[in-house]
Design a protein around this motif. Sequence first.
Motif, PDB file in Angstrom:
ATOM      1  N   THR A   1     113.375 -16.904 -31.024  1.00 51.23           N
ATOM      2  CA  THR A   1     113.428 -17.250 -29.599  1.00 51.23           C
ATOM      3  C   THR A   1     114.700 -18.036 -29.318  1.00 51.23           C
ATOM      4  N   VAL A   2     115.428 -17.573 -28.305  1.00 50.35           N
ATOM      5  CA  VAL A   2     116.612 -18.304 -27.847  1.00 50.35           C
ATOM      6  C   VAL A   2     116.241 -19.010 -26.542  1.00 50.35           C
ATOM      7  N   LEU A   3     116.296 -20.344 -26.573  1.00 50.95           N
ATOM      8  CA  LEU A   3     116.004 -21.157 -25.392  1.00 50.95           C
ATOM      9  C   LEU A   3     117.326 -21.634 -24.769  1.00 50.95           C
ATOM     10  N   GLU A   4     117.389 -21.608 -23.444  1.00 45.87           N
ATOM     11  CA  GLU A   4     118.578 -22.099 -22.751  1.00 45.87           C
ATOM     12  C   GLU A   4     118.157 -23.048 -21.640  1.00 45.87           C
ATOM     13  N   VAL A   5     118.844 -24.166 -21.555  1.00 47.02           N
ATOM     14  CA  VAL A   5     118.553 -25.168 -20.520  1.00 47.02           C
ATOM     15  C   VAL A   5     118.891 -24.578 -19.154  1.00 47.02           C
ATOM     16  N   ASP A   6     117.946 -24.671 -18.229  1.00 49.93           N
ATOM     17  CA  ASP A   6     118.156 -24.100 -16.894  1.00 49.93           C
ATOM     18  C   ASP A   6     119.068 -24.956 -16.020  1.00 49.93           C
ATOM     19  N   ASN A   7     119.148 -26.249 -16.292  1.00 46.62           N
ATOM     20  CA  ASN A   7     119.772 -27.189 -15.357  1.00 46.62           C
ATOM     21  C   ASN A   7     121.289 -27.296 -15.493  1.00 46.62           C
ATOM     22  N   PHE A   8     121.836 -26.986 -16.661  1.00 43.41           N
ATOM     23  CA  PHE A   8     123.285 -27.102 -16.833  1.00 43.41           C
ATOM     24  C   PHE A   8     123.753 -26.156 -17.931  1.00 43.41           C
ATOM     25  N   SER A   9     125.056 -25.860 -17.900  1.00 45.96           N
ATOM     26  CA  SER A   9     125.670 -24.977 -18.888  1.00 45.96           C
ATOM     27  C   SER A   9     127.135 -25.353 -19.033  1.00 45.96           C
ATOM     28  N   LYS A  10     127.865 -24.570 -19.831  1.00 42.46           N
ATOM     29  CA  LYS A  10     129.294 -24.844 -20.004  1.00 42.46           C
ATOM     30  C   LYS A  10     130.042 -24.756 -18.681  1.00 42.46           C
ATOM     31  N   THR A  11     129.669 -23.757 -17.901  1.00 42.16           N
ATOM     32  CA  THR A  11     130.381 -23.539 -16.632  1.00 42.16           C
ATOM     33  C   THR A  11     129.767 -24.325 -15.486  1.00 42.16           C
ATOM     34  N   ASN A  12     128.521 -24.757 -15.667  1.00 38.27           N
ATOM     35  CA  ASN A  12     127.848 -25.506 -14.592  1.00 38.27           C
ATOM     36  C   ASN A  12     127.589 -26.929 -15.075  1.00 38.27           C
ATOM     37  N   ARG A  13     128.557 -27.791 -14.929  1.00 38.39           N
ATOM     38  CA  ARG A  13     128.435 -29.186 -15.374  1.00 38.39           C
ATOM     39  C   ARG A  13     127.775 -29.998 -14.267  1.00 38.39           C
ATOM     40  N   ALA A  14     126.463 -29.809 -14.107  1.00 37.55           N
ATOM     41  CA  ALA A  14     125.748 -30.481 -13.016  1.00 37.55           C
ATOM     42  C   ALA A  14     125.595 -31.975 -13.265  1.00 37.55           C
ATOM     43  N   PHE A  15     125.686 -32.400 -14.516  1.00 38.18           N
ATOM     44  CA  PHE A  15     125.518 -33.820 -14.862  1.00 38.18           C
ATOM     45  C   PHE A  15     126.689 -34.272 -15.717  1.00 38.18           C
ATOM     46  N   ASN A  16     126.846 -35.560 -15.816  1.00 40.92           N
ATOM     47  CA  ASN A  16     127.922 -36.067 -16.654  1.00 40.92           C
ATOM     48  C   ASN A  16     127.595 -35.859 -18.128  1.00 40.92           C
ATOM     49  N   GLN A  17     128.581 -36.047 -18.974  1.00 41.58           N
ATOM     50  CA  GLN A  17     128.436 -35.767 -20.398  1.00 41.58           C
ATOM     51  C   GLN A  17     127.357 -36.629 -21.048  1.00 41.58           C
TER      52      GLN A  17
ATOM     53  N   ASP B   1     124.400 -23.045 -29.264  1.00 39.17           N
ATOM     54  CA  ASP B   1     125.420 -22.983 -28.213  1.00 39.17           C
ATOM     55  C   ASP B   1     125.351 -24.284 -27.414  1.00 39.17           C
ATOM     56  N   TYR B   2     126.202 -24.380 -26.411  1.00 33.95           N
ATOM     57  CA  TYR B   2     126.277 -25.641 -25.657  1.00 33.95           C
ATOM     58  C   TYR B   2     124.906 -26.073 -25.140  1.00 33.95           C
ATOM     59  N   ASN B   3     124.211 -25.172 -24.484  1.00 32.14           N
ATOM     60  CA  ASN B   3     122.897 -25.502 -23.931  1.00 32.14           C
ATOM     61  C   ASN B   3     121.809 -24.558 -24.449  1.00 32.14           C
ATOM     62  N   GLN B   4     122.050 -24.002 -25.628  1.00 33.38           N
ATOM     63  CA  GLN B   4     121.093 -23.047 -26.214  1.00 33.38           C
ATOM     64  C   GLN B   4     120.533 -23.570 -27.543  1.00 33.38           C
ATOM     65  N   PHE B   5     119.263 -23.283 -27.735  1.00 34.69           N
ATOM     66  CA  PHE B   5     118.578 -23.597 -28.994  1.00 34.69           C
ATOM     67  C   PHE B   5     117.929 -22.308 -29.510  1.00 34.69           C
ATOM     68  N   THR B   6     118.012 -22.091 -30.806  1.00 35.19           N
ATOM     69  CA  THR B   6     117.334 -20.943 -31.429  1.00 35.19           C
ATOM     70  C   THR B   6     116.180 -21.467 -32.276  1.00 35.19           C
ATOM     71  N   VAL B   7     114.989 -20.897 -32.042  1.00 35.10           N
ATOM     72  CA  VAL B   7     113.784 -21.336 -32.740  1.00 35.10           C
ATOM     73  C   VAL B   7     113.205 -20.140 -33.497  1.00 35.10           C
ATOM     74  N   ILE B   8     113.111 -20.269 -34.812  1.00 34.26           N
ATOM     75  CA  ILE B   8     112.544 -19.203 -35.660  1.00 34.26           C
ATOM     76  C   ILE B   8     111.204 -19.693 -36.192  1.00 34.26           C
ATOM     77  N   LEU B   9     110.136 -18.980 -35.800  1.00 30.66           N
ATOM     78  CA  LEU B   9     108.787 -19.363 -36.216  1.00 30.66           C
ATOM     79  C   LEU B   9     108.206 -18.325 -37.168  1.00 30.66           C
ATOM     80  N   SER B  10     107.395 -18.793 -38.103  1.00 31.85           N
ATOM     81  CA  SER B  10     106.650 -17.907 -39.006  1.00 31.85           C
ATOM     82  C   SER B  10     105.169 -18.177 -38.802  1.00 31.85           C
ATOM     83  N   ARG B  11     104.455 -17.184 -38.266  1.00 30.39           N
ATOM     84  CA  ARG B  11     103.043 -17.370 -37.940  1.00 30.39           C
ATOM     85  C   ARG B  11     102.212 -16.174 -38.409  1.00 30.39           C
ATOM     86  N   GLU B  12     100.888 -16.407 -38.488  1.00 33.30           N
ATOM     87  CA  GLU B  12      99.977 -15.362 -38.959  1.00 33.30           C
ATOM     88  C   GLU B  12      99.882 -14.195 -37.977  1.00 33.30           C
ATOM     89  N   THR B  13     100.033 -14.480 -36.681  1.00 35.02           N
ATOM     90  CA  THR B  13      99.941 -13.434 -35.656  1.00 35.02           C
ATOM     91  C   THR B  13     101.080 -13.586 -34.648  1.00 35.02           C
TER      92      THR B  13
END
Length: 401
Positions: free
Chosen positions: A267-283, A311-323
Amino acid sequence: MKISIKAVFKNISIFLMFFTFVSLSAMLFTFEQTNSYIKTDILKDQKDIINSLRMIDKKDVELALIQYNGKSTDLQYQVNKLRELYEYDITGNYILGNSQEYLSDLDKLSSAIDDFNTKAYTYYKSSKKNVEQTKTELDKSHIVLENRINSLLFKNMEYDSQKFSFMIQITIATFVIVLLLSIWYYTRLKKIYNDIAYLQSPSKSKKDYEICTIEADAISIRMKKKPDVKDNPSNIDPITKINNHKGLITEYGEKKNFKENNFTSVTVLEVDNFSKTNRAFNQEFSQAALKKIAYTISLFEQATDVIGRTDYNQFTVILSRETKDKAYKDMEAIREAISELKFVTQTKVPVQITVSGGFFIKPNNVVLANAMEEAKKILRFAQQGEKNRIAQKRDMEGVHI
């Protein structure tokens, strides 16, 4: 290839059952041999009885007939006893296949005994005129009966020889099998012991020790602490202190063979509120938000999972589950936990930070890089609609991105 402790002990239980069966077979063979000795004693007793029947004194006819009746009845009783004993001869009945021959010989012995008893009775009831003739017939009948008994004695010895030869072959084969299995199990139990010893005192063991069992490998993974920046800083994201892209790939390579029957989700998660091109908040705010998100994801991390900021505002989550369903539900729980985090800007304005994600079940024949690309395609689809949701590949049916 790592061995399974569960499989080893399951096989040991089968081995013990086999050993119990062999022991039971040996006990039955011992019982058969005892019966064989009893049969030999019975045949010898019959020879003694027929010899004694010929030696009964005829002076007192009534006493002679009483002795005759007792001994002649005992002869037939002994034959019936031989039949009963042979019923327990498993080797002769079901393996050597000599039951028909042996029972036929017993029938012939029974007929010879009947003929001998008849001749003996005639002899003891005969008058003085016929005594020589009846004595001659009795002697002939005695010779026939004695030959029958001797024949059975020799055949009994032959059967015992065949049984013994058969049991020698079985014993040698069993010994070889048990020896090989014992060596095989010894090597595996030694590996299990070495793994347990390593887990008990890992600091005292060699650093290059290779764990041999699946279960010990799982425990070892759980015992390992999070990677320390000092160990390999090139694998760690400096802001969130979790894996970067390189660290994610490296850790996944170490864990991918664990629990092979489980489903692996990427699963690749990306923050909805800001990105590299959309600096809605300070660093400062953005980095604080990324740290909290990374920490929240790590709270759901299990021993077989891998997480990283890729990535800047991306997280990758790898899960191992029974189903597959359980993997998706866990990702939904992560998304909801992130959406419940409290954030406040420097101007004291509360902000809700949310993430969207692309959920993909990775087939075994697909490499991780390709699986991540598929997850990103699903992520882009998820971002086209409402934010703050996890989309799956089946949601994209009929849609082209």
